[in-house]
Design a protein around this motif. Structure first.
Motif, PDB file in Angstrom:
ATOM      1  N   GLU A 172       0.858  -1.189   0.000  1.00  0.00           N
ATOM      2  CA  GLU A 172       0.000   0.000   0.000  1.00  0.00           C
ATOM      3  C   GLU A 172       0.893   1.237   0.000  1.00  0.00           C
ATOM      4  O   GLU A 172       1.213   1.781   1.055  1.00  0.00           O
ATOM      5  N   PRO A 173       1.323   1.721  -1.164  1.00  0.00           N
ATOM      6  CA  PRO A 173       2.161   2.923  -1.189  1.00  0.00           C
ATOM      7  C   PRO A 173       1.371   4.151  -0.781  1.00  0.00           C
ATOM      8  O   PRO A 173       0.187   4.275  -1.120  1.00  0.00           O
ATOM      9  N   ALA A 174       2.017   5.041  -0.052  1.00  0.00           N
ATOM     10  CA  ALA A 174       1.305   6.217   0.462  1.00  0.00           C
ATOM     11  C   ALA A 174       2.258   7.393   0.621  1.00  0.00           C
ATOM     12  O   ALA A 174       3.437   7.219   0.966  1.00  0.00           O
ATOM     13  N   LEU A 175       1.725   8.570   0.414  1.00  0.00           N
ATOM     14  CA  LEU A 175       2.421   9.800   0.788  1.00  0.00           C
ATOM     15  C   LEU A 175       2.410   9.906   2.312  1.00  0.00           C
ATOM     16  O   LEU A 175       1.378   9.695   2.949  1.00  0.00           O
ATOM     17  N   ALA A 176       3.558  10.236   2.884  1.00  0.00           N
ATOM     18  CA  ALA A 176       3.623  10.546   4.312  1.00  0.00           C
ATOM     19  C   ALA A 176       4.200  11.941   4.472  1.00  0.00           C
ATOM     20  O   ALA A 176       5.097  12.337   3.732  1.00  0.00           O
ATOM     21  N   PHE A 177       3.659  12.689   5.420  1.00  0.00           N
ATOM     22  CA  PHE A 177       4.246  14.000   5.707  1.00  0.00           C
ATOM     23  C   PHE A 177       4.800  14.009   7.128  1.00  0.00           C
ATOM     24  O   PHE A 177       4.343  13.268   8.003  1.00  0.00           O
ATOM     25  N   VAL A 178       5.815  14.850   7.319  1.00  0.00           N
ATOM     26  CA  VAL A 178       6.544  14.923   8.576  1.00  0.00           C
ATOM     27  C   VAL A 178       6.366  16.318   9.155  1.00  0.00           C
ATOM     28  O   VAL A 178       6.501  17.321   8.431  1.00  0.00           O
ATOM     29  N   THR A 179       6.068  16.390  10.439  1.00  0.00           N
ATOM     30  CA  THR A 179       5.889  17.694  11.074  1.00  0.00           C
ATOM     31  C   THR A 179       7.234  18.266  11.500  1.00  0.00           C
ATOM     32  O   THR A 179       8.131  17.538  11.915  1.00  0.00           O
ATOM     33  N   GLY A 180       7.327  19.592  11.390  1.00  0.00           N
ATOM     34  CA  GLY A 180       8.575  20.263  11.713  1.00  0.00           C
ATOM     35  C   GLY A 180       8.502  21.160  12.921  1.00  0.00           C
ATOM     36  O   GLY A 180       9.523  21.723  13.334  1.00  0.00           O
ATOM     37  N   SER A 251       3.526   5.689  -7.289  1.00  0.00           N
ATOM     38  CA  SER A 251       3.437   4.422  -8.010  1.00  0.00           C
ATOM     39  C   SER A 251       4.119   3.328  -7.208  1.00  0.00           C
ATOM     40  O   SER A 251       4.936   3.591  -6.317  1.00  0.00           O
ATOM     41  N   CYS A 252       3.768   2.091  -7.525  1.00  0.00           N
ATOM     42  CA  CYS A 252       4.383   0.938  -6.891  1.00  0.00           C
ATOM     43  C   CYS A 252       4.560  -0.145  -7.939  1.00  0.00           C
ATOM     44  O   CYS A 252       3.634  -0.441  -8.708  1.00  0.00           O
ATOM     45  N   SER A 253       5.755  -0.720  -7.993  1.00  0.00           N
ATOM     46  CA  SER A 253       6.028  -1.808  -8.922  1.00  0.00           C
ATOM     47  C   SER A 253       6.576  -3.003  -8.159  1.00  0.00           C
ATOM     48  O   SER A 253       7.201  -2.858  -7.097  1.00  0.00           O
ATOM     49  N   VAL A 254       6.333  -4.179  -8.707  1.00  0.00           N
ATOM     50  CA  VAL A 254       6.881  -5.423  -8.166  1.00  0.00           C
ATOM     51  C   VAL A 254       7.607  -6.125  -9.302  1.00  0.00           C
ATOM     52  O   VAL A 254       7.019  -6.384 -10.363  1.00  0.00           O
ATOM     53  N   ASN A 255       8.889  -6.366  -9.108  1.00  0.00           N
ATOM     54  CA  ASN A 255       9.736  -6.994 -10.129  1.00  0.00           C
ATOM     55  C   ASN A 255       9.661  -6.239 -11.460  1.00  0.00           C
ATOM     56  O   ASN A 255       9.635  -6.834 -12.540  1.00  0.00           O
ATOM     57  N   GLY A 256       9.612  -4.902 -11.357  1.00  0.00           N
ATOM     58  CA  GLY A 256       9.605  -4.058 -12.543  1.00  0.00           C
ATOM     59  C   GLY A 256       8.249  -3.868 -13.182  1.00  0.00           C
ATOM     60  O   GLY A 256       8.122  -3.073 -14.129  1.00  0.00           O
ATOM     61  N   GLU A 257       7.219  -4.544 -12.704  1.00  0.00           N
ATOM     62  CA  GLU A 257       5.874  -4.414 -13.257  1.00  0.00           C
ATOM     63  C   GLU A 257       5.069  -3.430 -12.407  1.00  0.00           C
ATOM     64  O   GLU A 257       4.894  -3.644 -11.203  1.00  0.00           O
ATOM     65  N   GLY A 313      11.488 -13.286  -2.771  1.00  0.00           N
ATOM     66  CA  GLY A 313      12.212 -13.025  -4.011  1.00  0.00           C
ATOM     67  C   GLY A 313      11.728 -11.780  -4.734  1.00  0.00           C
ATOM     68  O   GLY A 313      12.433 -11.271  -5.623  1.00  0.00           O
ATOM     69  N   ASP A 314      10.548 -11.277  -4.376  1.00  0.00           N
ATOM     70  CA  ASP A 314      10.019 -10.086  -5.038  1.00  0.00           C
ATOM     71  C   ASP A 314      10.828  -8.848  -4.668  1.00  0.00           C
ATOM     72  O   ASP A 314      11.248  -8.679  -3.517  1.00  0.00           O
ATOM     73  N   LYS A 315      11.000  -7.978  -5.657  1.00  0.00           N
ATOM     74  CA  LYS A 315      11.628  -6.678  -5.449  1.00  0.00           C
ATOM     75  C   LYS A 315      10.566  -5.605  -5.660  1.00  0.00           C
ATOM     76  O   LYS A 315       9.965  -5.519  -6.735  1.00  0.00           O
ATOM     77  N   VAL A 316      10.346  -4.816  -4.639  1.00  0.00           N
ATOM     78  CA  VAL A 316       9.243  -3.853  -4.623  1.00  0.00           C
ATOM     79  C   VAL A 316       9.817  -2.443  -4.622  1.00  0.00           C
ATOM     80  O   VAL A 316      10.754  -2.150  -3.871  1.00  0.00           O
ATOM     81  N   GLU A 317       9.261  -1.577  -5.452  1.00  0.00           N
ATOM     82  CA  GLU A 317       9.640  -0.161  -5.456  1.00  0.00           C
ATOM     83  C   GLU A 317       8.393   0.688  -5.307  1.00  0.00           C
ATOM     84  O   GLU A 317       7.438   0.537  -6.083  1.00  0.00           O
ATOM     85  N   ALA A 318       8.401   1.573  -4.313  1.00  0.00           N
ATOM     86  CA  ALA A 318       7.340   2.558  -4.125  1.00  0.00           C
ATOM     87  C   ALA A 318       7.952   3.934  -4.359  1.00  0.00           C
ATOM     88  O   ALA A 318       9.035   4.222  -3.833  1.00  0.00           O
ATOM     89  N   SER A 319       7.265   4.763  -5.141  1.00  0.00           N
ATOM     90  CA  SER A 319       7.865   6.041  -5.552  1.00  0.00           C
ATOM     91  C   SER A 319       6.916   7.206  -5.372  1.00  0.00           C
ATOM     92  O   SER A 319       5.720   7.101  -5.687  1.00  0.00           O
TER      93      SER A 319
END
Length: 331
Positions: A172-180, A251-257, A313-319
């Motif tokens: 579940e990719p998500a935007l997170a914000f950080v308080t300053g 976006s989120c990809s698994v094994n390049g997909e 074995g899966d490679k996951v990228e969240a962007s």
């Protein structure tokens, strides 16, 4: 060279500041790192010692939370430091503080947030897929959240073991914000003043456990808080680096997909709503983290979900596209 971005109609340039918590290979202790172009990271403690002598950065260089608590003076000092790095000050000594990212281990940007709250059910299409798969019973009429425990947070290139017996392991990719800065009973109009920056978060979830929690009427404690179920970062991207946090592509990809892609403009509750709501009774502190939820398109929402759930074995990228990418490997 340090990446730069135009900052205003006069054409002035402002240093982009991307903040990380790092551990140098073979050395003890946590340090603040500042991301720069070319897959490099600046060790703040080493650079400040070499370039500026004693400063606020030396006092806070071991803790992003302390850095944020120091307020704008620390952020301005980081910009000044990056300007010196960009100008080539330091000569041969730069090799000690400009490091390849491969030479450091990234921790969560804020390893010890006072709060890590995850706003769920925050995109209408995700609400629909959760209803369809019996993963929610209620439709909230205000922001709701669950807690991500600090002990399950991890960061770039973390290995996440699929727990024994779990077969419905979802992303579940998500935007997170950080308080300053601190805040209490903050008005919506002033709420974004508390946000120092944003990052990407992947809310890993064991769906079969989540469904049991829904049936029993409990919040998502176990299903979302197994070891390393909280990849986040590796950088906090400060406001210099993005125009509108309500118009970013995730976006989120698994094994390049590519598995899912959505725009943050689809949020039901945005940062001002979230800050106003939770600060009514919960004082905010610098370094708190709020994840803002995922949109529809996660594995459980698809007819072929069994094929899409993550496996060893899966490679996951969240962007956060164009800003930061978070890599995770399932083992």
């Amino acid at each position: 060279m340090v990446a730069r971005v135009p900052a205003g109609p006069q054409g002035e340039e402002t240093d982009k500041v991307k903040i990380a918590s790092i551990v140098r290979a073979g050395e003890p202790g946590v340090r603040i790192g500042l991301g720069i172009a070319g897959g490099k990271v600046v060790d703040v403690a080493a650079a400040a010692t070499a370039l500026s002598g004693p400063s606020i950065l030396n006092a806070v260089a071991g803790s992003v939370k302390s850095f944020l608590q120091a307020g704008p003076v620390a952020l301005d000092a980081a910009r000044d430091l990056l300007a010196q790095v960009d100008a080539g000050h330091g000569g041969d000594a730069a090799a000690d503080y400009i490091l390849d990212e491969s030479r450091v281990r990234f921790l969560p940007p804020v390893p010890d947030p006072g709060k890590f709250l995850c706003v769920g059910k925050n995109y209408r299409d995700h609400l629909e897929e959760l209803k369809r798969t019996d993963l929610i019973k209620e439709l909230p009429n205000e922001p709701t959240c669950f807690v991500k425990l600090n002990g399950v947070l991890c960061s770039q290139d973390a290995e996440v073991a699929r727990p024994e017996g779990i077969t419905t392991f979802d992303y579940e990719p998500a935007l997170a914000f950080v308080t300053g800065k601190p805040g209490y009973r903050s008005a919506k109009a002033d709420a974004t003043d508390h946000v120092v920056g944003i990052t990407i978060f992947n809310d890993l979830t064991a769906r079969e456990i989540q469904k049991r929690e829904v049936v029993s009427g409990t919040k998502f404690w176990m299903s979302k808080n197994m070891p390393n179920f909280g990849p986040v970062g590796p950088y906090i991207v400060t406001k210099d680096d993005y125009a509108d946090m309500n118009d970013l592509w995730i976006s989120c990809s698994v094994n390049g997909e590519q598995r899912t892609r959505f725009n943050t403009g689809g949020q039901i509750y945005r940062a001002p709503d979230i800050i106003e709501h939770f600060s009514r009774y919960m004082p905010l502190q610098a370094g708190d983290v709020f994840a803002t939820g995922s949109a529809g398109g996660v594995a459980v929402g698809h007819a072929n979900a069994a094929e899409l759930f993550m496996k060893p074995g899966d490679k996951v990228e969240a962007s956060l596209e164009g800003l930061v990418t978070l890599r995770t490997r399932i083992v």
